[in-house]
Design an enzyme around this catalytic site. Structure first.
Site, PDB file in Angstrom:
ATOM      1  CG  HIS A   1      -1.998   0.984   1.245  1.00 36.57           C
ATOM      2  ND1 HIS A   1      -3.230   0.734   1.817  1.00 36.57           N
ATOM      3  CD2 HIS A   1      -2.066   2.238   0.777  1.00 36.57           C
ATOM      4  CE1 HIS A   1      -3.992   1.811   1.695  1.00 36.57           C
ATOM      5  NE2 HIS A   1      -3.310   2.741   1.066  1.00 36.57           N
TER       6      HIS A   1
ATOM      7  CG  HIS B   1     -10.440   3.564   2.241  1.00 43.43           C
ATOM      8  ND1 HIS B   1      -9.350   4.368   2.493  1.00 43.43           N
ATOM      9  CD2 HIS B   1     -11.485   4.171   2.847  1.00 43.43           C
ATOM     10  CE1 HIS B   1      -9.729   5.411   3.218  1.00 43.43           C
ATOM     11  NE2 HIS B   1     -11.021   5.318   3.441  1.00 43.43           N
TER      12      HIS B   1
ATOM     13  CG  LEU C   1       4.584   5.113  -5.927  1.00 51.39           C
ATOM     14  CD1 LEU C   1       5.100   4.148  -6.985  1.00 51.39           C
ATOM     15  CD2 LEU C   1       5.724   5.531  -4.999  1.00 51.39           C
ATOM     16  NE  ARG C   2      -0.123  11.450  -2.840  1.00 51.17           N
ATOM     17  CZ  ARG C   2      -1.112  10.866  -2.195  1.00 51.17           C
ATOM     18  NH1 ARG C   2      -2.025  10.151  -2.851  1.00 51.17           N
ATOM     19  NH2 ARG C   2      -1.222  11.004  -0.899  1.00 51.17           N
TER      20      ARG C   2
ATOM     21  CG  ASN D   1      -9.656   8.331   5.806  1.00 56.73           C
ATOM     22  OD1 ASN D   1     -10.130   7.693   6.743  1.00 56.73           O
ATOM     23  ND2 ASN D   1     -10.307   8.530   4.676  1.00 56.73           N
TER      24      ASN D   1
ATOM     25  CG  ASP E   1      -2.303   4.739   3.696  1.00 59.69           C
ATOM     26  OD1 ASP E   1      -2.227   5.120   2.513  1.00 59.69           O
ATOM     27  OD2 ASP E   1      -3.264   5.031   4.438  1.00 59.69           O
TER      28      ASP E   1
HETATM   29  O1  DOR Z   1      -4.661   9.073   4.819  1.00 60.08           O
HETATM   30  C1  DOR Z   1      -4.887   8.644   3.713  1.00 60.08           C
HETATM   31  N1  DOR Z   1      -4.276   9.156   2.628  1.00 60.08           N
HETATM   32  N2  DOR Z   1      -5.791   7.683   3.565  1.00 60.08           N
HETATM   33  C2  DOR Z   1      -6.219   7.283   2.350  1.00 60.08           C
HETATM   34  O2  DOR Z   1      -7.039   6.411   2.291  1.00 60.08           O
HETATM   35  C3  DOR Z   1      -5.698   7.930   1.121  1.00 60.08           C
HETATM   36  C4  DOR Z   1      -4.385   8.529   1.364  1.00 60.08           C
HETATM   37  C5  DOR Z   1      -3.949   9.466   0.291  1.00 60.08           C
HETATM   38  O3  DOR Z   1      -4.091   9.149  -0.900  1.00 60.08           O
HETATM   39  O4  DOR Z   1      -3.413  10.522   0.616  1.00 60.08           O
HETATM   40 ZN    ZN Z   2      -7.050   4.127   2.444  1.00 59.84          ZN
END
Ligand code: DOR
Ligand code: ZN
Length: 421
Positions: free
Chosen positions: A52, A173, A55-56, A272, A299
């Site tokens: 998880h 999620h 990488l944007r 989150n 994450d």
């Molecule tokens: O904190 C989080 N950031 N939870 C997510 O489910 C998505 C993630 C994000 O893409 O920044």
């Molecule tokens: Zn998530």
């Protein structure tokens, strides 16, 4: 191709021995052509595998790229990462997953395995081209709308049915959207005190309960992302006891940090699912040891400065993870190397069906491995991180352990604690 003779290293915590890698594999003996690495005091682990990672790229290259995220991963001891689909455009077609996959191969620092979106545009309305992504060059096996929950039970059922044909996985999620509208942090005593809208534990637990029943009904594979509550652990424990094909992950931050940190109003702690209570943390730790939670996944969620250094309510959720994960797990589990290798490499590789990673480093294994100095201490300096973003919750904190070297198919990606390229 090069070779390395790692002298006097402890493989997975065993007594010191020499570890020789040549032409991409672990081999029985040195032939004198290898570069020598002093392995004394170091522990060799199979290269870590992260199920998880955000990488944007494409879309938010100002926060992270496949290359910068890959470098952060290698420095964290990883040899493979699974890239979440919530990019822009969303990774919901064969074209986008192939693009991410190719960027990963070009960077050549870790194996980047794209995760495909479950629904078109993560909108939760219609299934994405799961089959086309599965048969693409990227060979996608894991699908997730992470960032959003696949809340529609009918769509979730269809997705589970669809991926069953190729033994794929839906990674959920788990967040019931109606129960978390406007939520800013964990719903509890601290949110009441701070006057912030709460994200109740039951919003996660209700979706996990529903999804394990759906997965059981369909006979398909479910993976639960970033489990954060004690109640979720109990739902998973019961489902696993019944033989449901469910696996689960926990993040390093949910194993260490609590909702009390929100009292600082520092958005670096906004994530989150949110940071929970100390009793949730204790239950998650125990579940990880018991195996009710199968793996640690980071994450890793890089965010640009303007999205994090602002008012709490406007800040995006998420924190960096790749470059600190092993240190956090080490501080939580202690030097239980076989357990760490299992939860951070062997089991994630097995869940994903990723060949060549998560091995026991026996002769003949592909040389995907990392060398850890467990006695080293380091103070986390966000400016020194390889990630393009700075949103680590551990700034200024002293953490145990340091990644000294990482090898991908026998080639170093990290040496002397520094990225090779
Ligand atoms: O904190 C989080 N950031 N939870 C997510 O489910 C998505 C993630 C994000 O893409 O920044
Ligand atoms: Zn998530």
């Amino acid at each position: 191709m090069t070779g390395f003779l790692i002298q006097g290293v402890s493989v997975l915590g065993a007594s010191a021995s020499d570890l020789v890698i040549r032409d991409g594999f672990v081999v029985a003996a040195a032939d004198g052509t290898e570069d020598v690495v002093d392995g004394s005091g170091l522990v060799a682990l199979p290269g870590l595998v992260d199920l998880h990672t955000h990488l944007r790229e494409p879309g938010r290259e100002d926060a992270e790229t496949v290359e910068t995220g890959s470098r952060a991963a290698a420095l964290g001891g990883y040899t493979a990462v699974f890239a979440m689909a919530n990019t822009s455009p969303v990774a919901d077609t064969a074209g986008v997953v192939e693009q991410v996959w190719r960027l990963g191969r070009e960077a050549g620092l870790v194996d980047v395995q794209p995760i495909g979106a479950v629904t078109v545009g993560l909108a939760g309305k219609q299934l994405a081209e799961l089959g086309a992504m599965a048969t693409s060059a990227a060979g996608v096996r894991i699908f997730s709308d992470d960032g959003f929950c696949v809340a529609d039970p009918r769509l979730m059922r269809r997705a589970l049915e669809y991926v069953k044909a190729f033994d794929g996985i839906i990674a959920q999620h788990a967040e019931e959207p109606r129960l978390t509208e406007g939520a800013q942090m964990h719903e509890g005593e601290v949110s009441t005190r701070l006057g912030l809208t709460g994200w109740p534990a039951v919003a996660e637990e209700a979706i996990i309960a529903r999804d394990v029943l759906l997965a059981e009904h369909v006979g398909s594979r479910l993976h639960v992302c970033h489990v954060s509550t004690a109640g979720s652990v109990e739902v998973l424990r019961q489902a696993k006891a019944r033989g449901v094909r469910v696996t689960a992950e926990v993040t390093p931050h949910h194993l260490l940090l609590t909702d009390e940190l929100a009292a600082s109003y520092d958005p670096v702690y906004k994530v989150n699912p949110p940071l929970r209570t100390a009793s949730d943390v204790a239950a998650l730790r125990q579940a990880l040891v018991d195996g009710v939670i199968d793996v640690v996944a980071t994450d890793h969620a890089p965010h640009a400065v303007e999205d994090k250094e602002c008012e709490w309510a406007y800040a995006r959720p998420g924190m960096l993870g790749l470059e600190t994960a092993l240190s956090i797990v080490l501080s939580v589990l202690g030097e239980r190397w076989d357990l760490i290798a299992d939860r951070m490499s062997r089991t994630p590789a097995r869940i994903a069906g990723l060949d060549g990673h998560g091995t026991d480093l026996a002769v003949g294994s592909p040389a995907n491995l990392t060398l850890v100095d467990p006695s080293a201490r380091r103070v986390v300096d966000p400016a020194e991180l390889a990630s393009r973003s700075r949103n680590t919750p551990y700034s200024g904190t002293t953490l145990p352990g340091r990644i000294v070297a990482t090898f991908l198919r026998g080639e170093p990606t990290v040496l002397d604690g520094k990225a090779v390229k």
